[in-house]
Motif scaffolding. Structure first.
Motif, PDB file in Angstrom:
ATOM      1  N   GLN A 128       0.857  -1.194   0.000  1.00 45.27           N
ATOM      2  CA  GLN A 128       0.000   0.000   0.000  1.00 45.27           C
ATOM      3  C   GLN A 128       0.885   1.233   0.000  1.00 45.27           C
ATOM      4  O   GLN A 128       1.797   1.354   0.807  1.00 45.27           O
ATOM      5  CB  GLN A 128      -0.897  -0.011   1.245  1.00 45.27           C
ATOM      6  N   VAL A 129       0.633   2.142  -0.899  1.00 48.83           N
ATOM      7  CA  VAL A 129       1.381   3.385  -0.969  1.00 48.83           C
ATOM      8  C   VAL A 129       0.850   4.363   0.068  1.00 48.83           C
ATOM      9  O   VAL A 129      -0.359   4.557   0.186  1.00 48.83           O
ATOM     10  CB  VAL A 129       1.255   3.996  -2.378  1.00 48.83           C
ATOM     11  N   GLN A 130       1.749   4.955   0.833  1.00 45.63           N
ATOM     12  CA  GLN A 130       1.359   5.992   1.782  1.00 45.63           C
ATOM     13  C   GLN A 130       1.480   7.341   1.096  1.00 45.63           C
ATOM     14  O   GLN A 130       2.465   7.616   0.412  1.00 45.63           O
ATOM     15  CB  GLN A 130       2.263   5.952   3.016  1.00 45.63           C
ATOM     16  N   LEU A 131       0.474   8.186   1.313  1.00 47.17           N
ATOM     17  CA  LEU A 131       0.450   9.499   0.669  1.00 47.17           C
ATOM     18  C   LEU A 131       0.391  10.589   1.731  1.00 47.17           C
ATOM     19  O   LEU A 131      -0.348  10.451   2.720  1.00 47.17           O
ATOM     20  CB  LEU A 131      -0.765   9.621  -0.248  1.00 47.17           C
ATOM     21  N   VAL A 132       1.127  11.660   1.513  1.00 52.80           N
ATOM     22  CA  VAL A 132       1.116  12.796   2.436  1.00 52.80           C
ATOM     23  C   VAL A 132       0.884  14.065   1.642  1.00 52.80           C
ATOM     24  O   VAL A 132       1.676  14.402   0.750  1.00 52.80           O
ATOM     25  CB  VAL A 132       2.442  12.905   3.218  1.00 52.80           C
ATOM     26  N   GLU A 133      -0.214  14.767   1.987  1.00 51.67           N
ATOM     27  CA  GLU A 133      -0.538  16.018   1.309  1.00 51.67           C
ATOM     28  C   GLU A 133      -0.006  17.204   2.105  1.00 51.67           C
ATOM     29  O   GLU A 133       0.176  17.125   3.323  1.00 51.67           O
ATOM     30  CB  GLU A 133      -2.050  16.194   1.162  1.00 51.67           C
ATOM     31  N   SER A 134       0.181  18.292   1.414  1.00 48.03           N
ATOM     32  CA  SER A 134       0.549  19.550   2.046  1.00 48.03           C
ATOM     33  C   SER A 134       0.122  20.688   1.132  1.00 48.03           C
ATOM     34  O   SER A 134      -0.235  20.452  -0.041  1.00 48.03           O
ATOM     35  CB  SER A 134       2.051  19.619   2.317  1.00 48.03           C
ATOM     36  N   GLY A 135       0.159  21.894   1.683  1.00 49.19           N
ATOM     37  CA  GLY A 135      -0.115  23.066   0.858  1.00 49.19           C
ATOM     38  C   GLY A 135      -1.451  23.735   1.103  1.00 49.19           C
ATOM     39  O   GLY A 135      -1.724  24.799   0.541  1.00 49.19           O
ATOM     40  N   GLY A 136      -2.294  23.124   1.927  1.00 45.81           N
ATOM     41  CA  GLY A 136      -3.568  23.753   2.215  1.00 45.81           C
ATOM     42  C   GLY A 136      -3.401  24.982   3.090  1.00 45.81           C
ATOM     43  O   GLY A 136      -2.309  25.275   3.582  1.00 45.81           O
ATOM     44  N   GLY A 137      -4.499  25.696   3.289  1.00 46.59           N
ATOM     45  CA  GLY A 137      -4.440  26.882   4.136  1.00 46.59           C
ATOM     46  C   GLY A 137      -5.627  27.784   3.912  1.00 46.59           C
ATOM     47  O   GLY A 137      -6.612  27.397   3.288  1.00 46.59           O
ATOM     48  N   LEU A 138      -5.495  28.986   4.443  1.00 42.94           N
ATOM     49  CA  LEU A 138      -6.535  30.007   4.326  1.00 42.94           C
ATOM     50  C   LEU A 138      -6.115  31.015   3.259  1.00 42.94           C
ATOM     51  O   LEU A 138      -4.985  31.526   3.292  1.00 42.94           O
ATOM     52  CB  LEU A 138      -6.731  30.697   5.666  1.00 42.94           C
ATOM     53  N   VAL A 139      -7.027  31.299   2.341  1.00 41.25           N
ATOM     54  CA  VAL A 139      -6.721  32.230   1.258  1.00 41.25           C
ATOM     55  C   VAL A 139      -7.972  33.045   0.958  1.00 41.25           C
ATOM     56  O   VAL A 139      -9.096  32.564   1.163  1.00 41.25           O
ATOM     57  CB  VAL A 139      -6.220  31.468   0.011  1.00 41.25           C
ATOM     58  N   GLN A 140      -7.769  34.251   0.495  1.00 36.06           N
ATOM     59  CA  GLN A 140      -8.906  35.080   0.121  1.00 36.06           C
ATOM     60  C   GLN A 140      -9.440  34.679  -1.252  1.00 36.06           C
ATOM     61  O   GLN A 140      -8.692  34.128  -2.090  1.00 36.06           O
ATOM     62  CB  GLN A 140      -8.499  36.551   0.097  1.00 36.06           C
TER      63      GLN A 140
END
Length: 119
Positions: free
Chosen positions: A1-13
């Motif tokens: 099983q491949v493990q995935l890690v996301e990043s880059g989210g946040g608060l934006v106007q």
């Protein structure tokens, strides 16, 4: 099983941009489908962008066409979702996903990254 890690989210106007990243623990490019999904409170998870092995193009949800762009970096074992002209309707938890329908079969999801767009 491949493990995935996301990043880059946040608060934006509204009108702003974000780029989400998804790194795999093993090569994600042996999968036959990879893409991004999102889920807003009270709604079902929906497809945002998906690319199937052998296809020369990416399939996008109508709501993001012309604003979001899916890309991949083989050297970094990473896929991206560049999001522009964001609106409050894009507020959701975003998940990356890879699927493989032949052995070793897997259907792997990242933990999700929150994107919040303020008006």
């Amino acid at each position: 099983q491949v493990q995935l890690v996301e990043s880059g989210g946040g608060l934006v106007q509204a009108g702003g941009s974000l780029r989400l990243s998804c790194v795999g623990s093993d090569t994600i490019f042996s999968s036959n489908e990879m893409g991004w999904y999102r889920q807003s409170p009270g709604k079902q998870r929906e497809l945002v962008a998906v690319r199937t092995y052998g296809d020369s193009s990416t399939r996008y949800a109508d709501s993001v066409k012309g604003r979001f762009n899916f890309s991949r970096d083989y050297d970094k074992n990473t896929m991206y979702l560049q999001m522009t002209m964001l609106t409050p309707d894009d507020t959701a938890v975003y998940y990356c996903n890879v699927k493989r329908s032949y052995p070793p079969i897997y259907d792997s999801w990242g933990q999700g990254t929150q994107v919040t767009v303020s008006s």
